[in-house]
Design an enzyme around this catalytic site. Structure first.
Site, PDB file in Angstrom:
ATOM      1  N   GLU A  60       0.642  -1.220   0.002  1.00 11.07           N
ATOM      2  CA  GLU A  60      -0.033   0.031   0.291  1.00 11.07           C
ATOM      3  C   GLU A  60       0.860   1.200   0.858  1.00 11.07           C
ATOM      4  O   GLU A  60       0.281   2.237  -1.273  1.00 11.07           O
ATOM      5  CB  GLU A  60      -1.260   0.133   0.980  1.00 11.07           C
ATOM      6  CG  GLU A  60      -2.163  -0.947   1.203  1.00 11.07           C
ATOM      7  CD  GLU A  60      -1.449  -2.512   1.567  1.00 11.07           C
ATOM      8  OE1 GLU A  60      -0.576  -2.864   1.932  1.00 11.07           O
ATOM      9  OE2 GLU A  60      -2.475  -3.121   1.644  1.00 11.07           O
ATOM     10  N   HIS A 129     -11.345  -3.783   8.133  1.00  9.74           N
ATOM     11  CA  HIS A 129     -12.418  -3.958   6.902  1.00  9.74           C
ATOM     12  C   HIS A 129     -13.040  -2.069   6.880  1.00  9.74           C
ATOM     13  O   HIS A 129     -14.019  -2.065   6.708  1.00  9.74           O
ATOM     14  CB  HIS A 129     -12.811  -4.239   6.998  1.00  9.74           C
ATOM     15  CG  HIS A 129     -11.931  -5.282   5.680  1.00  9.74           C
ATOM     16  ND1 HIS A 129     -10.596  -5.868   6.738  1.00  9.74           N
ATOM     17  CD2 HIS A 129     -11.450  -6.096   4.802  1.00  9.74           C
ATOM     18  CE1 HIS A 129      -9.834  -7.268   6.227  1.00  9.74           C
ATOM     19  NE2 HIS A 129     -10.576  -6.838   4.560  1.00  9.74           N
TER      20      HIS A 129
END
Lengths: 326, 380
Positions: A60, A129
């Site tokens: 990321e 999440h």
């Protein structure tokens, strides 16, 4: 006009931006042939090919970092971070590099990137999440932070974010990806960043929110109307830059303010809005500012997630409290 | 000082070793050293093509001397309160100059904060460097290499940018490359590994150069990584890695030229570890005597990069004492002029700090800008 879900509107905006401008690229994990884990980039790979829809290795920080290099070279990368819980790894790249490239070089190099990421809870996902890090990004000078709450705004705001000359963190409410459906005109028109949207007018109280919580806020406003309380509902849409004027104007008329967000209360973006109202509209206030937010806890696992999320009931209670205040 | 060197080839899968058919060779090492001149300036390798032209060598030598003169001036300005904290490049000039001299101007340089030599070679001016280290953002607004990145201060977070720049070149079909320089400490960071890995996957035309100067502030190379060489970190990314004597500017340039040619030909990235030594403190805010034995520094001085090239040039009849004096004088004059220019440059107006945060000033920031202009901080 076509009826689209929010994620389809994101997809339509990406398609439109890529068709209009060959410097727009999409990159991220699984954005290529898979079309993204939520299908936000569905079909783009087939339409635009692997040169413009780039599957990255699983890293990321470097998705953000590579985007910075591409942007400095004149591309307009739209990077997807699969979930905002994984975007924390990008904060170094955003805060130390993307946000300040223009300032450090006095405009010689710029960084027109968009970092898209599904945000927020209430989707019964596994841990990490369901994060709501908008305030964290909002604290970084040089970036803009946007969070749409409807398909039409997702479409228009994403187009503007991609065309914006500076880095934009574009947080997409995961809970509304499929739940929110609405008419979207795929006309390539962007919606202005830095502008609130008044979704409902009312004279008694102002409710300010953004992202997925707009759904609960509108439901609460409907119920309040039955009780003869007319709530004005403002979707902030762009957290940064913040359209303070629209909020002040509303509070000036209603004298009452409830701020609703899913992120934890402490240092949440609601604090910024409350402070601005206190600083500039204190004499208009007829009651203390209320914040209905997530708790200062970790986002719980799915079995107790509902206890964390601000509910219609908690919004109603807050509004009733400030209406009863004298 | 003879530096041992290693070259790593990766991705070569051997058919198998006798009696052990299941073992694959994923990396092979040879001990050929990238070194042309030894510490005394004696030719120990083959002169690469460019080095057969004395004019090219003289250009390199001048660049090394200018860098060192700049360095000394910068330190003295800092000591007298006329410059901010400064990171000297003493002893490491050949890494930077060697790399930049191998590049084309159309390539993009992404330096750490110790690559003054390379920046000067690429056309960043002495005045711009002084402005930057004197705390003025305009020092990063290079009039020369417009696409080069400013110094990366958060160590090792810029290799991903080099991959992005290189990917941009590849996507546009341009025969250009990016060169990213960082220290040995940076190779411990995740961004470094991520970038190498991505560049490998995409065959990005990027060259990653380690200014391996033995120290990351107070942490020596031995406590930075158990890897025998830093060049071998390339193996895991499936890209070539090699070591070069970082005090040998000819060797650095030759290795970088080779890596850049590979990149431009579409053959992907390379990791180069240039072995050098930090003869200075980490920065002017550091006192290396707290953690480093002076004897170690003394031991490394004979291998420094300027003397060996000068010795070689003198032995070859291309240089003499008189030329040296002239060069010293020229560098001194250039520095004097740049310092005057720098010191005569007034600080930016306060509004400049607001005018480059965004392309368009948001309302809330415009208000703060007005407050600042009105003198809110009481600064004259």
């Amino acid at each position: 006009m076509t009826e689209l879900s929010l994620v389809q509107a994101v997809n339509a905006a990406l398609k439109r931006a890529m068709s209009d401008d060959s410097s727009v690229l999409v990159l991220g994990e699984d954005v290529g042939i898979d079309g993204g884990v939520f299908r936000a980039t569905d079909g783009l790979f087939k339409l635009f090919g692997e040169q413009r829809v780039i599957d990255t290795p699983l890293a990321e920080a470097s998705i953000a970092g590579v985007s910075i290099g591409l942007a400095a070279q004149g591309f307009r990368p739209v990077a997807e971070i699969q979930f905002t819980g994984f975007a924390y790894a990008c904060i170094d790249q955003i805060a130390n590099h993307a946000s300040r490239l223009r300032s450090r070089t006095r405009g010689r190099l710029t960084c027109p990137i968009v970092l898209r990421s599904p945000a927020g809870g209430g989707i019964k996902a596994v841990e990490h999440h369901s994060e709501s890090p908008e305030a964290m990004f909002g604290h970084i000078p040089g970036v803009k932070v946007v969070m749409p709450s409807s398909p039409a705004r997702a479409y228009g705001l994403l187009l503007s974010a991609i065309r914006d000359p500076d880095p934009v963190i574009f947080l997409e409410p995961t809970r509304l990806y499929r739940a929110a459906r609405g008419e979207v005109s795929d006309d390539g028109k962007g919606l202005p960043l830095g502008q609130c949207v008044t979704l409902r007018s009312g004279r008694d109280a102002t409710i300010v929110s953004w992202g997925a919580m707009i759904k609960e806020v509108l439901e609460a406003a409907d119920q309040l109307a039955v009780e003869k309380i007319e709530a004005e509902v403002i979707d902030v849409a762009s957290l940064k830059p913040l359209d303070t004027a629209t909020i002040l104007d509303s509070v000036g008329r209603t004298g009452r303010l409830v701020i609703v967000h899913e992120a934890p209360m402490t240092c949440g973006y609601g604090a910024e809005i409350a402070a601005r109202v206190a600083g500039r509209a204190l004499t208009s206030l007829l009651a203390p500012v209320e914040r209905v937010t997530g708790y200062d806890t970790m986002m719980p696992y799915l079995r107790t997630e509902a206890h964390y999320m601000p509910s219609v009931g908690s919004i109603l209670e807050a509004v009733r409290r400030i209406m009863a205040y004298s | 000082m003879q530096v041992k060197g290693h070259r790593w080839h990766s991705g070569e899968v051997a058919a198998g070793v006798a009696n052990e058919p299941n073992i694959m060779t994923i990396a092979q090492r040879d001990n050929s050293m990238n070194c042309v001149l030894d510490a005394n300036g004696k030719l120990v390798g083959t002169l690469p093509e460019f080095a057969r032209d004395p004019a090219e060598l003289l250009k390199l030598y001048r660049a090394l001397v200018l860098t060192r003169t700049f360095d000394a001036k910068a330190v003295s300005l800092q000591r007298t309160g006329r410059l901010g904290t400064y990171a000297s490049s003493l002893g490491q000039e050949a890494v930077s100059v060697g790399a930049a001299s191998a590049m084309k101007l159309s390539d993009v340089f992404l330096p750490n904060f110790r690559e003054h030599g390379g920046q000067l070679w690429r056309g960043v001016t002495l005045t711009e460097l002084f402005l930057y280290w004197g705390g003025d953002e305009r020092g990063n607004d290079y009039a020369g290499p417009r696409e080069d990145f400013p110094n990366c201060v958060p160590v090792g977070s810029h290799p991903p940018h080099a991959v992005g720049v290189a990917l941009a070149f590849r996507l546009r079909g341009e025969k250009r490359a990016s060169v990213c320089v960082f220290g040995d400490g940076a190779t411990s960071k995740g961004d470094f590994y991520e970038a190498l890995n991505m560049a490998g996957v995409w065959k990005a035309p990027a060259v990653f150069l380690i200014n391996s100067n033995g120290w990351a502030i107070s942490v020596p190379r031995a406590r930075q990584s158990a890897a025998e060489t830093l060049a071998q970190k390339a193996v895991a990314a499936g890209i070539p890695g090699e070591q070069v004597d970082g005090n040998d500017v000819i060797a650095v340039r030759a290795v970088m030229e080779r890596a850049l040619a590979r990149a431009r030909q579409g053959n992907g990235p390379t990791l180069v570890e240039a072995l050098t030594y930090r003869l200075c403190d980490h920065t002017t805010s550091d006192d290396a005597s707290r953690y480093r034995d002076d004897a170690e520094v003394t031991r490394h001085w004979p291998a420094e990069p300027l003397v060996r090239l000068r010795n070689y040039l003198m032995a070859a009849g291309h240089w003499d004492k008189e030329k040296e004096e002239t060069l010293q004088h020229e560098c001194g004059s250039a520095l004097k002029q740049a310092v005057e220019e720098y010191l005569a440059t007034p600080p930016q107006v306060v509004s400049a700090n607001f005018d480059f945060v965004y392309a368009d000033l948001p309302a809330e920031l415009a208000e703060q800008r007005e407050t600042a202009i009105a003198g809110a901080r009481g600064v004259a």
